[in-house]
Design a protein around this motif. Sequence first.
Motif, PDB file in Angstrom:
ATOM      1  N   PHE A 198       0.820  -1.200   0.000  1.00  0.00           N
ATOM      2  CA  PHE A 198       0.000   0.000   0.000  1.00  0.00           C
ATOM      3  C   PHE A 198       0.861   1.259   0.000  1.00  0.00           C
ATOM      4  O   PHE A 198       0.627   2.197  -0.735  1.00  0.00           O
ATOM      5  N   ARG A 199       1.905   1.234   0.882  1.00  0.00           N
ATOM      6  CA  ARG A 199       2.823   2.384   0.920  1.00  0.00           C
ATOM      7  C   ARG A 199       3.480   2.594  -0.431  1.00  0.00           C
ATOM      8  O   ARG A 199       3.631   3.718  -0.898  1.00  0.00           O
TER       9      ARG A 199
ATOM     10  N   ARG B 189       1.068   4.224  -2.658  1.00  0.00           N
ATOM     11  CA  ARG B 189       0.796   5.623  -2.334  1.00  0.00           C
ATOM     12  C   ARG B 189       2.007   6.514  -2.582  1.00  0.00           C
ATOM     13  O   ARG B 189       1.888   7.635  -3.054  1.00  0.00           O
ATOM     14  N   ASN B 190       3.174   6.019  -2.244  1.00  0.00           N
ATOM     15  CA  ASN B 190       4.346   6.899  -2.305  1.00  0.00           C
ATOM     16  C   ASN B 190       5.185   6.754  -3.567  1.00  0.00           C
ATOM     17  O   ASN B 190       6.024   7.599  -3.846  1.00  0.00           O
TER      18      ASN B 190
ATOM     19  N   LEU C 145       1.505   6.316  -7.257  1.00  0.00           N
ATOM     20  CA  LEU C 145       0.644   7.486  -7.487  1.00  0.00           C
ATOM     21  C   LEU C 145       1.425   8.715  -7.929  1.00  0.00           C
ATOM     22  O   LEU C 145       1.083   9.334  -8.933  1.00  0.00           O
TER      23      LEU C 145
ATOM     24  N   SER D 185       1.200  10.503 -11.612  1.00  0.00           N
ATOM     25  CA  SER D 185       0.326  11.677 -11.560  1.00  0.00           C
ATOM     26  C   SER D 185       0.175  12.429 -12.888  1.00  0.00           C
ATOM     27  O   SER D 185      -0.909  12.902 -13.190  1.00  0.00           O
TER      28      SER D 185
END
Lengths: 327, 449
Positions: free
Chosen positions: A226-227, A230-231, A234, A238
């Motif tokens: 998950f990290r 997210r880091n 994403l 972007s």
Amino acid sequence: MALTTAPDPTRPDPGSVRVHAERRGPGRFRDSEGLAGYVFLSPWLIGLMGITAIPMLLSLYLSFTNYDILTPFSEVEWVGLANYERMFTADPSYWHSVRVTLTFALIAVPLKLAAALGVALLLNRAWRGVGLFRGLFYLPSLLGGSVALAIVWVNMFNRDGAFNSLLSLVGIQGKPWVNDPDWALETLMVLAIWQFGAPMVIFLAGLKQVPTELYEAASVDGAGRFRQFRNVTLPMLSPVIFFNLVLETINGFQGFTAAFVLSNGLGGPVDSTLMYTLNLYITGFTDLEMGYASAMAWVFLLAIAVITAIFFSTGRFWVHYSDGEDR
Amino acid sequence: MHPATPPTTNAPVGRNHRTPLPRRRLLRGLLAVTVAAPLMFGAAACGDDDGGAADPNAPVKLSIFWWGGDARAKLTEDALALYTSKHPNVTFEKTWQANQGYFDKLATLTAGGNPPDLFQIDDNFLAEYAARNTTLDLTSYQKSGKLDTSKFPESLWQYGVVDGKLVGLAAGENTQGLVYNKTLLTKNNLPEPTTGMTWEQHIAWAEEVSKKTGVPGTQDPSADYKALWVWLRQQGKDLYKGSELGFTAEDVTKWFELWKGARDRKATPTADVIHEGNATDITKQLVVTGKAGTSWVWANQMPDLKKNTKDELGVIAYPGDPSAQWARASMYWSVFKGSKNKDVAVDVINFLNNDLEAVKLLGTDRGLPSNQDLRRVVSDDTTDPAMKQSLAVEAELTQKFGPSPQVPIKGHSKVRSELTKAAENAQYGRATPAQAAAQFIEACKAAIA
């Protein structure tokens, strides 16, 4: 006639051409290449002028008139801002169509992007047959805004359609989705979301660009799945998210075909699917108020421009370009 | 990218003063041709026009545009070919398409300045086109007998008169028809509805049908302008009076209440099914999809409806006094005012309506033949049972018809869609009949202003 009596200019002295060519080889080459470029471009240029630029300017002019499409241009009456005034102050169905379109875009676009990203993440792995799945998920988008698809949708989601048959298998009593004013727009949203293939393919391409070293480094640092998402994923993705967001928002606002087919061109039941563009079409072609419809089109264009500009200005805060040049 | 180099800055002197010159001249020449060409063609076209008036045998190419299916296209093409065989100098440029999008295209063609010489139109748009001076006034042709309406029912050709001008000639006659499913009724030992039943009786009958068969007895026609229209005429009102509405909010409230009552008694289907049937498409009419016992249509649509169901269908007048119904032009032929071949176009309309062979070819596809003498011939000739039936009904009703109302006014198509919206608001229970009626009146006033 003038052309033939003039001294023949089309045949320059061959000798001088050769001399020039020798003297300035690359320059000369670039020049004729430029001309050839324009020649090849000309169909597009003529198209741009003839079927985009000139009609657009004309529609801007018409938006200040009472043009009704059947009256010749010469008899068109200038009405100043009356069309715009009517739109903002005296036309409830105009505001209704604005609400319908905003509801549609605000719900369908984020969900479509989420679906596209989710499936792209799943299909980014190298498991067997992944190519087939990529193709299958892309298929609905290929069918795009087709009329056939909208007809299929209507038949799937009416009272005795396939969807309700499925529901009845698990003991749920369905609704007449497309014929229920509370659900017709939602049914259209589902159709739009289902066609997430195009942004999905772009997301897939974006995911392939994320350097694996970053994930390795992150996992060395102890980041879980998950990290990492997210880091690493994403932020790296972007720019692609931004691109898809802008494109799909514009698409969402322009939704027409499905609403048109589903409601037989009327925006029903009870105006529940009266999208902006559909309202525009009805105003122009059924009610024969082309001047007013032109005004609606220009407000629409400006609204999309403003929304896109807002996206671009907020982009600074969340869109990261990997070369470090965060604009 | 290389920075773009302006070509003139370092071009050799020799080229500099040679190439721009011919290029400029070339452009000037092209421009001249572009400007001159339309003038020349235009002039040529004008000459053609003059020649056509002087010489009746000069070749004429007449463009003609209609909506409809393959069957209509075949019949019309045959009839036009017949015209060409009798007038070899006249040929046709035929364009046709489905109803959907027809008027968009016609409006666009008109806007572009090249509408067809001859086109099919209906009473939704006749007044719109007439009010904008797009249609030719046929009155002088009618007076000189070049356009023969002597065998037409008077109310039928009069239904093409807008503001004192004959702007369209009825391509056929039809009237409001209540189509019911005969098979369903016989199977359940139910009586067939009859012409002259009151509205109350009709609803009571429909309730009975719903109870016995499980199929709702009647489609709810509250969104249907033609049903509202007939009902209004029975109350001594009308849809339009001059350029005004011929009814009030109270009338519409009563109308909506009548059907709310019918829905509450389950004489009609539920709102969503009613909405399905409100689609203009003939294939979605509830009487053929099996979702209701009756549909409110035009009597000449019987053969088309029959194609979509295996059940036997019957057709009668709308409830109430049938003298509220009238001989209506199912559609019209109109001539574009700016046409270069007006006389020929009018002659073609005359031919399509008054030539025995042509009328026989066309049959009842655009409604019953307007020429009553020829109508009898076609009626004796026809073998299609559905067509026979609608001919018989029309023949019976013709005796009872009242005078035609005026052609619907500018804004009529908007009034129709607003009626659908208001009626559905009431059907889905989003508004009371009174609220829906008030909303409808308001929208109408804006639409016809």
